[in-house]
Design a protein around this motif. Structure first.
Motif, mmCIF file in Angstrom:
data_model
loop_
_atom_site.group_PDB
_atom_site.id
_atom_site.type_symbol
_atom_site.label_atom_id
_atom_site.label_comp_id
_atom_site.label_asym_id
_atom_site.label_seq_id
_atom_site.Cartn_x
_atom_site.Cartn_y
_atom_site.Cartn_z
ATOM 1 N N LEU A 122 2.647 -3.887 7.231
ATOM 2 C CA LEU A 122 2.031 -2.618 6.839
ATOM 3 C C LEU A 122 2.011 -2.671 5.482
ATOM 4 N N ALA A 123 3.030 -2.836 4.615
ATOM 5 C CA ALA A 123 3.101 -2.554 3.286
ATOM 6 C C ALA A 123 2.034 -3.662 2.475
ATOM 7 N N GLY A 124 1.498 -4.567 3.005
ATOM 8 C CA GLY A 124 0.555 -5.376 2.372
ATOM 9 C C GLY A 124 -0.658 -4.952 2.337
ATOM 10 N N GLN A 125 -1.082 -3.862 3.060
ATOM 11 C CA GLN A 125 -2.229 -3.002 3.163
ATOM 12 C C GLN A 125 -2.261 -1.791 2.239
ATOM 13 N N GLY A 126 -1.259 -1.642 1.237
ATOM 14 C CA GLY A 126 -1.031 -0.534 0.413
ATOM 15 C C GLY A 126 -0.723 0.625 1.184
ATOM 16 N N ARG A 127 -0.228 1.783 0.496
ATOM 17 C CA ARG A 127 0.187 2.873 0.817
ATOM 18 C C ARG A 127 -1.002 3.605 1.483
#
Length: 368
Positions: free
Chosen positions: A48-53
């Motif tokens: 999920l972190a790879g998609q940005g906040r």
């Protein structure tokens, strides 16, 4: 149904009166923390972190699953750089869109309200995280959307699996850098719940067992349960819900300072009156305060003043203090205690804590 406190120290009654094993289920909370953490890591929630906040986080869940969303918001705290809201309905708010993260939580994986929101989230292009039973309709929605899904081995009633459902949300928030967590946080939470299980074990007698003692305080009263912080307010909500479901018992919950603007008026009402000369005692109000080590100074003043008001009116009070450094630890002390107390309250009334026949009947009627 009559309240008989001696039942709480009758080991045979505690065993025979709990045929589906709610007490053992409550005792499994520590194992649920460890399993929830392990499954979240194995499911790669770090993706999920790879998609940005995200712009916002919306948690969809009903009952105990909804409490998981409230726990996430409380642990993130007022310093969270984005809104975290829990949706307990069929409809995703209109403002939710492609830049938001929707977390769908369902112990059974087939809760119709949660499935409805998850489906809407996919249609709107939201990032989706699912948490629930393996092989369920919720997992199918997540799989079709190529979303992250955390399968958790829920058994029995979903409300007895709170930590299995909640921990993956906290792990995801840690990966998104929304929650600060030391490497040993989840193990500390598990240890806290293990300690509570030891102190509240059935063989421990009422005078030293905090779960039984709280059940005895709540018996034959109408509990008004207030939290003094976001974390303890979640525990207050959880306790009220567990009293409803396990003990089939009425309760109300609130959070200071809001509770001091509305619910405090009940201290002057008919349920607060106590007739000490009556042959049969009626159920009267009891104020239950769940305190936190972190309180706004004005909240502390309201809490202390509210307790004085209650005592001056002869309304019995119970104060419970959250313990621990991290908000999740402090929540665990109160949630663990409340889960035991609600189960012991049921058994003191000779009520099987597991079945929820009215809920089952309601679902059957609306499905026709």
């Amino acid at each position: 149904m009559t309240w008989e406190p001696e039942r709480l120290d009758d080991q045979r009654h505690l065993s025979e009166g709990d045929p589906s094993g709610m007490l053992p289920a409550v005792a499994g909370a520590a194992a649920h923390v460890r399993t929830g953490y392990r499954n979240a890591i194995e499911a790669r929630v770090d993706r999920l972190a790879g998609q940005g906040r995200p712009r916002a986080i919306v948690v969809a869940g009903m009952g105990g699953s909804g409490i998981a969303g409230d726990m996430l918001a409380a642990v993130a705290g007022n310093g969270a750089p984005l809104p975290i809201v829990t949706v307990r309905s069929y409809q995703l708010p209109g403002w939710v869109g492609a830049t938001d993260l929707v977390i769908a939580v369902s112990g059974s994986g087939d809760t119709e309200e949660t499935l409805s929101v998850a489906t809407q989230a996919v249609r709107r292009g939201c990032t989706l995280l699912g948490v629930g039973a393996p092989g369920s309709p919720l997992e199918a929605v997540a799989t079709q959307a190529s979303a992250v899904y955390v399968p958790v081995p829920v058994s029995g009633q979903s409300r007895a699996n709170l930590w299995l459902l909640a921990i993956p949300l906290i792990v995801a928030a840690v990966e998104l850098r929304l929650v600060t967590a030391e490497p040993d946080l989840f193990e500390r939470v598990a240890a806290t719940l293990e300690d509570m299980a030891n102190r509240c074990r059935p063989a421990s007698e009422s005078f030293i067992n905090p779960g039984k003692s709280l059940a005895m305080d709540l018996a034959e009263s109408v509990p008004m349960i207030w939290g003094s912080s976001p974390s303890t307010a979640v525990a207050a909500h959880r306790l009220a819900g567990q009293l409803h479901a396990n003990a089939k018992y009425p309760a109300m919950h609130g959070e200071l300072p809001e509770a001091g603007h509305l619910q405090v008026a009940a201290l002057d009402g008919p349920v607060a009156e106590r007739d000490i000369f009556a042959d049969v005692s009626g159920r009267s109000l009891r104020l239950v305060i769940l305190r936190d080590v972190e309180e706004h100074p004005q909240v502390t003043r309201r809490r202390e003043a509210s307790l004085r008001l209650a005592r001056e009116r002869g309304v019995p009070v119970s104060e419970l203090m959250a313990e621990g450094v991290h908000p999740l630890e402090r929540m665990a002390t109160l949630i663990g205690l409340g889960d035991y107390a609600s189960t012991y309250l049921a058994l003191g009334y000779a009520i099987d804590p597991t079945p929820v026949s009215a809920i089952t009947e309601l679902k059957a009627r609306i499905s026709q």
